[in-house]
Design an enzyme around this catalytic site. Sequence first.
Site, PDB file in Angstrom:
ATOM      1  N   ASP A 103     -18.436   6.225  -1.494  1.00 26.33           N
ATOM      2  CA  ASP A 103     -17.041   6.420  -1.096  1.00 26.33           C
ATOM      3  C   ASP A 103     -16.911   7.845  -0.578  1.00 26.33           C
ATOM      4  O   ASP A 103     -17.754   8.705  -0.869  1.00 26.33           O
ATOM      5  CB  ASP A 103     -16.108   6.188  -2.295  1.00 26.33           C
ATOM      6  CG  ASP A 103     -14.638   6.082  -1.904  1.00 26.33           C
ATOM      7  OD1 ASP A 103     -14.336   6.082  -0.702  1.00 26.33           O
ATOM      8  OD2 ASP A 103     -13.792   6.001  -2.819  1.00 26.33           O
ATOM      9  N   HIS A 135      -7.049   0.087  -6.893  1.00 24.68           N
ATOM     10  CA  HIS A 135      -7.321  -0.666  -5.663  1.00 24.68           C
ATOM     11  C   HIS A 135      -7.907  -2.030  -6.056  1.00 24.68           C
ATOM     12  O   HIS A 135      -9.083  -2.319  -5.807  1.00 24.68           O
ATOM     13  CB  HIS A 135      -8.309   0.112  -4.801  1.00 24.68           C
ATOM     14  CG  HIS A 135      -8.332  -0.306  -3.363  1.00 24.68           C
ATOM     15  ND1 HIS A 135      -7.618  -1.386  -2.878  1.00 24.68           N
ATOM     16  CD2 HIS A 135      -9.004   0.199  -2.283  1.00 24.68           C
ATOM     17  CE1 HIS A 135      -7.829  -1.516  -1.581  1.00 24.68           C
ATOM     18  NE2 HIS A 135      -8.671  -0.580  -1.197  1.00 24.68           N
ATOM     19  N   ARG A 166     -13.392  -8.786   1.982  1.00 29.14           N
ATOM     20  CA  ARG A 166     -11.981  -8.446   1.802  1.00 29.14           C
ATOM     21  C   ARG A 166     -11.125  -9.623   2.272  1.00 29.14           C
ATOM     22  O   ARG A 166     -10.108  -9.965   1.657  1.00 29.14           O
ATOM     23  CB  ARG A 166     -11.619  -7.180   2.577  1.00 29.14           C
ATOM     24  CG  ARG A 166     -12.307  -5.900   2.108  1.00 29.14           C
ATOM     25  CD  ARG A 166     -11.970  -5.541   0.667  1.00 29.14           C
ATOM     26  NE  ARG A 166     -10.536  -5.452   0.441  1.00 29.14           N
ATOM     27  CZ  ARG A 166      -9.781  -4.398   0.781  1.00 29.14           C
ATOM     28  NH1 ARG A 166     -10.327  -3.335   1.354  1.00 29.14           N
ATOM     29  NH2 ARG A 166      -8.485  -4.399   0.531  1.00 29.14           N
ATOM     30  N   GLN A 178      -9.814  -4.510  -3.487  1.00 29.48           N
ATOM     31  CA  GLN A 178     -11.166  -4.046  -3.176  1.00 29.48           C
ATOM     32  C   GLN A 178     -12.144  -4.488  -4.257  1.00 29.48           C
ATOM     33  O   GLN A 178     -13.264  -4.902  -3.983  1.00 29.48           O
ATOM     34  CB  GLN A 178     -11.185  -2.522  -3.049  1.00 29.48           C
ATOM     35  CG  GLN A 178     -12.556  -1.930  -2.760  1.00 29.48           C
ATOM     36  CD  GLN A 178     -13.048  -2.236  -1.363  1.00 29.48           C
ATOM     37  OE1 GLN A 178     -12.391  -1.916  -0.390  1.00 29.48           O
ATOM     38  NE2 GLN A 178     -14.207  -2.863  -1.259  1.00 29.48           N
ATOM     39  N   ARG A 203       0.890  -1.176   0.000  1.00 36.62           N
ATOM     40  CA  ARG A 203       0.000   0.000   0.000  1.00 36.62           C
ATOM     41  C   ARG A 203       0.919   1.214   0.000  1.00 36.62           C
ATOM     42  O   ARG A 203       1.575   1.522   0.997  1.00 36.62           O
ATOM     43  CB  ARG A 203      -0.921   0.015   1.219  1.00 36.62           C
ATOM     44  CG  ARG A 203      -1.655   1.349   1.367  1.00 36.62           C
ATOM     45  CD  ARG A 203      -2.827   1.274   2.308  1.00 36.62           C
ATOM     46  NE  ARG A 203      -3.935   0.572   1.701  1.00 36.62           N
ATOM     47  CZ  ARG A 203      -5.197   0.649   2.129  1.00 36.62           C
ATOM     48  NH1 ARG A 203      -5.501   1.387   3.167  1.00 36.62           N
ATOM     49  NH2 ARG A 203      -6.156  -0.011   1.513  1.00 36.62           N
ATOM     50  N   CYS A 209     -17.018   1.110   0.267  1.00 44.46           N
ATOM     51  CA  CYS A 209     -15.700   0.511   0.514  1.00 44.46           C
ATOM     52  C   CYS A 209     -15.191   0.789   1.927  1.00 44.46           C
ATOM     53  O   CYS A 209     -14.214   0.167   2.353  1.00 44.46           O
ATOM     54  CB  CYS A 209     -14.696   0.990  -0.527  1.00 44.46           C
ATOM     55  SG  CYS A 209     -14.557   2.789  -0.684  1.00 44.46           S
TER      56      CYS A 209
END
Length: 348
Positions: A241, A144, A310, A147, A117, A282
């Site tokens: 988001d 991402h 996830r 995700q 990340r 998310c």
Amino acid sequence: MKKPSSSATDLNKKELKHMLTMNDFTKAEIDSMLELMTLLKDARRDNAIPELFKNKTVGMIFEAGSTRTRVSFEAAATLLGGHAIFLSKSDIHLGSKETVEDTARVLSRMCDLIVARTNSGETTQKLTESATVPVVNGLDTVYHPTQMLADIFTMMEHLPEGKMLTDLTVAFMGDATDVCRSLLLTCTKYGIGFKQIGPKKYHMEEEWLRMADENCKKSGAHYEITEDISKISECEVVYGDSFYWTTQMDEKEERLAAFMPDYVITEELMQSAAPGAMLLHCLPANDKEEITREALEGDYSVAFDQAENRLTAQMAILVYFTHRYIKEPSEELADKHQRNIRSFMEKL
């Protein structure tokens, strides 16, 4: 004399595959990952997960904070019989005393997979260029992918009656974030419809639309970038988001003024979506900014199923990207090493 590495991960892998963006994969490859997720989630439900990551290690570079990505990868490694090492920017010398490339080479000698990340897509790219183990993008400023895998799987689990994934259209409420870009490309790659709904100033940039156009030619998908909130009536999935991120705090008030109240996900807005529509987010969610608590807790919300997935996604990723490199010793070879080591230990 240069000695070869003794790493069981094998430093000369053929056709090494990384996970930078879901757009790098075919629909068939994505389907394989989804099927693996189903099998692993079923196994977890029965407390019967096979140790497919046994004696393996994932090195996790995190330049930015994380809840879901960090916890899900650490838990996934443990459930699969392996180990995860968390490496914050204060723990290693990434890009300061040591180049990104050298960091990748060293971690490749000690770990079986690297999760990164980072605060830059360039850093992630550099890691893949020097690593000799798979590199998984755990979020950078561009994409991402982990995700996205959880998102598609969650949609699949909660399909409206009589519909397939390719029958769905996703409404993303917000600006062109890394999640929005990833969702646009993943949906158009897979054959799922996509709409970004928000103020024109924050619409998707042309370079991403050109990539989506190429995807649509092959998949038959469609997308639309619009300010028209009524378009949500054509969508079976509503996706929330944050309207700003930690690097945009100086724009926070301007952004909130542009998006609120028209593009906030409320119970009333969800009632305007297609019949049986589901709500994804998310997370983390900013209560009463991009979404209300009432909407997040509504019967149509699958945001916390999405968060749990996830973990489902990370289990599949650890297995999918390392299974072909597993070197299982024969019983005879294992016995040989055990005898040699025990014999030596008896002399100590």
